[in-house]
Design a protein around this motif. Sequence first.
Motif, mmCIF file in Angstrom:
data_model
loop_
_atom_site.group_PDB
_atom_site.id
_atom_site.type_symbol
_atom_site.label_atom_id
_atom_site.label_comp_id
_atom_site.label_asym_id
_atom_site.label_seq_id
_atom_site.Cartn_x
_atom_site.Cartn_y
_atom_site.Cartn_z
ATOM 1 N N ALA A 175 -21.230 106.485 61.052
ATOM 2 C CA ALA A 175 -22.351 105.927 60.291
ATOM 3 C C ALA A 175 -23.588 105.951 61.168
ATOM 4 C CB ALA A 175 -22.047 104.505 59.834
ATOM 5 N N VAL A 176 -24.683 106.471 60.620
ATOM 6 C CA VAL A 176 -25.938 106.569 61.366
ATOM 7 C C VAL A 176 -26.990 105.723 60.662
ATOM 8 C CG1 VAL A 176 -27.742 108.117 62.196
ATOM 9 C CG2 VAL A 176 -25.356 108.899 62.146
ATOM 10 N N PRO A 177 -27.436 104.613 61.284
ATOM 11 C CA PRO A 177 -28.460 103.762 60.661
ATOM 12 C C PRO A 177 -29.786 104.504 60.503
ATOM 13 C CG PRO A 177 -27.352 102.638 62.491
ATOM 14 C CD PRO A 177 -26.962 104.073 62.568
ATOM 15 N N ARG A 178 -30.544 104.106 59.510
ATOM 16 C CA ARG A 178 -31.851 104.723 59.275
ATOM 17 C C ARG A 178 -32.818 104.442 60.426
ATOM 18 N NH1 ARG A 178 -32.474 106.895 54.446
ATOM 19 N NH2 ARG A 178 -30.803 106.528 52.956
ATOM 20 N N GLY A 179 -33.592 105.467 60.767
ATOM 21 C CA GLY A 179 -34.610 105.323 61.798
ATOM 22 C C GLY A 179 -34.066 105.264 63.208
ATOM 23 N N SER A 180 -32.806 105.646 63.400
ATOM 24 C CA SER A 180 -32.198 105.577 64.730
ATOM 25 C C SER A 180 -31.915 106.975 65.261
ATOM 26 C CB SER A 180 -30.891 104.778 64.680
ATOM 27 O OG SER A 180 -29.903 105.475 63.933
ATOM 28 N N ILE A 181 -31.638 107.035 66.572
ATOM 29 C CA ILE A 181 -31.152 108.255 67.205
ATOM 30 C C ILE A 181 -29.702 108.010 67.579
ATOM 31 C CG2 ILE A 181 -31.398 109.874 69.121
ATOM 32 C CD1 ILE A 181 -34.300 109.048 69.388
ATOM 33 N N VAL A 182 -28.814 108.801 67.016
ATOM 34 C CA VAL A 182 -27.396 108.716 67.362
ATOM 35 C C VAL A 182 -26.987 110.025 68.012
ATOM 36 C CG1 VAL A 182 -25.037 108.591 66.462
ATOM 37 C CG2 VAL A 182 -26.802 107.036 65.596
ATOM 38 N N GLU A 212 -39.661 117.294 78.273
ATOM 39 C CA GLU A 212 -40.629 117.476 77.190
ATOM 40 C C GLU A 212 -39.952 117.322 75.820
ATOM 41 O OE1 GLU A 212 -42.419 121.276 77.725
ATOM 42 O OE2 GLU A 212 -43.462 120.738 79.566
ATOM 43 N N VAL A 213 -38.761 117.899 75.694
ATOM 44 C CA VAL A 213 -38.041 117.796 74.422
ATOM 45 C C VAL A 213 -37.592 116.359 74.177
ATOM 46 C CG1 VAL A 213 -35.980 118.528 73.155
ATOM 47 C CG2 VAL A 213 -37.320 120.200 74.438
ATOM 48 N N TRP A 214 -37.141 115.677 75.220
ATOM 49 C CA TRP A 214 -36.745 114.268 75.078
ATOM 50 C C TRP A 214 -37.902 113.439 74.532
ATOM 51 C CZ3 TRP A 214 -33.925 113.257 80.414
ATOM 52 C CH2 TRP A 214 -32.701 113.955 80.404
ATOM 53 N N GLN A 215 -39.095 113.690 75.064
ATOM 54 C CA GLN A 215 -40.262 112.941 74.596
ATOM 55 C C GLN A 215 -40.537 113.234 73.121
ATOM 56 O OE1 GLN A 215 -43.132 114.339 77.475
ATOM 57 N NE2 GLN A 215 -42.700 112.670 78.916
ATOM 58 N N ALA A 216 -40.339 114.495 72.717
ATOM 59 C CA ALA A 216 -40.552 114.862 71.317
ATOM 60 C C ALA A 216 -39.538 114.171 70.410
ATOM 61 C CB ALA A 216 -40.459 116.383 71.157
ATOM 62 N N VAL A 217 -38.290 114.070 70.856
ATOM 63 C CA VAL A 217 -37.257 113.418 70.052
ATOM 64 C C VAL A 217 -37.550 111.924 69.913
ATOM 65 C CG1 VAL A 217 -34.801 112.846 69.928
ATOM 66 C CG2 VAL A 217 -35.515 115.130 70.653
ATOM 67 N N LYS A 218 -37.977 111.299 70.995
ATOM 68 C CA LYS A 218 -38.334 109.882 70.935
ATOM 69 C C LYS A 218 -39.495 109.657 69.966
ATOM 70 C CE LYS A 218 -36.793 108.829 75.643
ATOM 71 N NZ LYS A 218 -37.217 108.484 77.029
ATOM 72 N N GLU A 219 -40.394 110.640 69.916
ATOM 73 C CA GLU A 219 -41.523 110.544 68.984
ATOM 74 C C GLU A 219 -41.042 110.568 67.534
ATOM 75 O OE1 GLU A 219 -45.484 110.455 67.558
ATOM 76 O OE2 GLU A 219 -44.657 110.010 69.532
ATOM 77 N N LEU A 220 -39.992 111.340 67.270
ATOM 78 C CA LEU A 220 -39.429 111.381 65.920
ATOM 79 C C LEU A 220 -38.967 109.997 65.486
ATOM 80 C CD1 LEU A 220 -37.188 114.600 65.985
ATOM 81 C CD2 LEU A 220 -39.507 114.363 65.110
ATOM 82 N N ALA A 221 -38.207 109.336 66.351
ATOM 83 C CA ALA A 221 -37.670 108.018 66.006
ATOM 84 C C ALA A 221 -38.784 106.999 65.837
ATOM 85 C CB ALA A 221 -36.685 107.562 67.071
ATOM 86 N N THR A 257 -34.697 109.598 61.061
ATOM 87 C CA THR A 257 -33.331 109.436 61.558
ATOM 88 C C THR A 257 -32.902 110.723 62.237
ATOM 89 O OG1 THR A 257 -32.796 107.947 59.728
ATOM 90 C CG2 THR A 257 -30.945 108.924 60.923
ATOM 91 N N VAL A 258 -32.364 110.616 63.460
ATOM 92 C CA VAL A 258 -31.987 111.794 64.242
ATOM 93 C C VAL A 258 -30.508 111.727 64.592
ATOM 94 C CG1 VAL A 258 -32.383 113.125 66.341
ATOM 95 C CG2 VAL A 258 -34.310 111.951 65.234
ATOM 96 N N LEU A 259 -29.771 112.764 64.216
ATOM 97 C CA LEU A 259 -28.405 112.950 64.714
ATOM 98 C C LEU A 259 -28.471 114.088 65.713
ATOM 99 C CD1 LEU A 259 -25.397 112.309 64.738
ATOM 100 C CD2 LEU A 259 -25.099 113.952 62.883
ATOM 101 N N LEU A 260 -28.178 113.760 66.944
ATOM 102 C CA LEU A 260 -28.330 114.682 68.062
ATOM 103 C C LEU A 260 -26.957 115.031 68.608
ATOM 104 C CD1 LEU A 260 -30.184 115.785 70.560
ATOM 105 C CD2 LEU A 260 -29.621 113.581 71.566
ATOM 106 N N THR A 261 -26.619 116.315 68.669
ATOM 107 C CA THR A 261 -25.382 116.703 69.334
ATOM 108 C C THR A 261 -25.717 117.176 70.735
ATOM 109 O OG1 THR A 261 -25.333 119.070 68.773
ATOM 110 C CG2 THR A 261 -24.531 117.523 67.103
ATOM 111 N N THR A 262 -24.889 116.812 71.680
ATOM 112 C CA THR A 262 -25.149 117.199 73.065
ATOM 113 C C THR A 262 -23.866 117.146 73.872
ATOM 114 O OG1 THR A 262 -26.495 116.725 75.037
ATOM 115 C CG2 THR A 262 -25.729 114.829 73.760
ATOM 116 N N GLN A 263 -23.832 117.936 74.932
ATOM 117 C CA GLN A 263 -22.751 117.852 75.896
ATOM 118 C C GLN A 263 -23.264 117.301 77.220
ATOM 119 O OE1 GLN A 263 -21.352 121.749 77.303
ATOM 120 N NE2 GLN A 263 -23.054 122.699 76.205
#
Length: 265
Positions: free
Chosen positions: A36-43, A181-190, A195-201
Amino acid sequence: MSIPATTSQVHGPAIQVQGLEKSFKQVTVLRGVDLAVPRGSIVALLGSNGAGKTTVVRILATLLRADTGTARVNGFDVATQAAEVRESISLTGQFAAVDEILTGRENLVLVARLRHLRQPGAIADELLRRFSLTEAGGRRVATYSGGMRRRLDIAMSLIGNPPVIFLDEPTTGLDPQARIEVWQAVKELARGGTTVLLTTQYLDEAEQLADRIAILHEGRIIVDGTLDELKKLLPAAEVEYVEKQPTLEDVFLSLVGAPKEQEQR
C-alpha cells in the motif's frame, strides 16, 4: 489534463496491491505481493536484481497482466480499468527517454502537444524552472550531462500532472553528482503532492528518498515500514563506549541474507 479522482480515491491509498502473483513459463517471479502506497508519499521498493521490482511496476502500469491478485492505482483496477489507470500515471524507465536532437525545451513542448494541452510553451518553461534546467533549455539534449537528461526525463513525465509516478531504478548508471541531482528532483515531486513508487537496488537511495521502504525478496514483500521501523528489527548494538546505529544495509542483509561466496567473486 489529469484524470479526476472520486472521493473514495482521494481518501484511499494511491496504490493498493494484494496477493499479486506472476510467472513466466516455469519461473515464478512474484509469489503474493502485498503493498500500500499512501498518497503524496515516496515509497521505495528495494530488492536485488531479479527480485521482481520491474515486474511489479509493469503490472501496475498495465503493461503486464498478473496471474493472480488485485492491484488498484488511483482507485482504478489495473485489470478492468486500464485506460483510467494510464490516465493517472507516468512511468519513467531505467534509461532516459529523451530526444537528443531536440533541445530540452523542445522535448517538453513536444510531449505537451502530443497530450493536446494548451500553452505547451508555458508548461515547458515552468518545468524547466522547476527542475533547474532553464539555462540549459535552449541547448540540444546531446550536450546534457547524465543527471540533466534524467531530470529532463522526469520533468517530461510530469506533463499532464499525473497523480502517480513510477520511477524504475532512475539512477542506474549515473555518477554520484548526477544521482544527487535526480534525488533532488524526486524530492521535488513529493513536495508537489505527487505519489512516487521508486524501485531501486541502491540502499543509500532508499535511505535518502523514501518515506517508507518495502523490501522485495524472492517474489514477496518481506518487510514494509519507515527507516526507523526497519532499524528496530535488529537488536540494539552492545558497545562499550559508542552505540552504533544499524544502517539500512544491516537491515537488508539480515533479512535476505549475505550473498553466497560464489556470488561475491
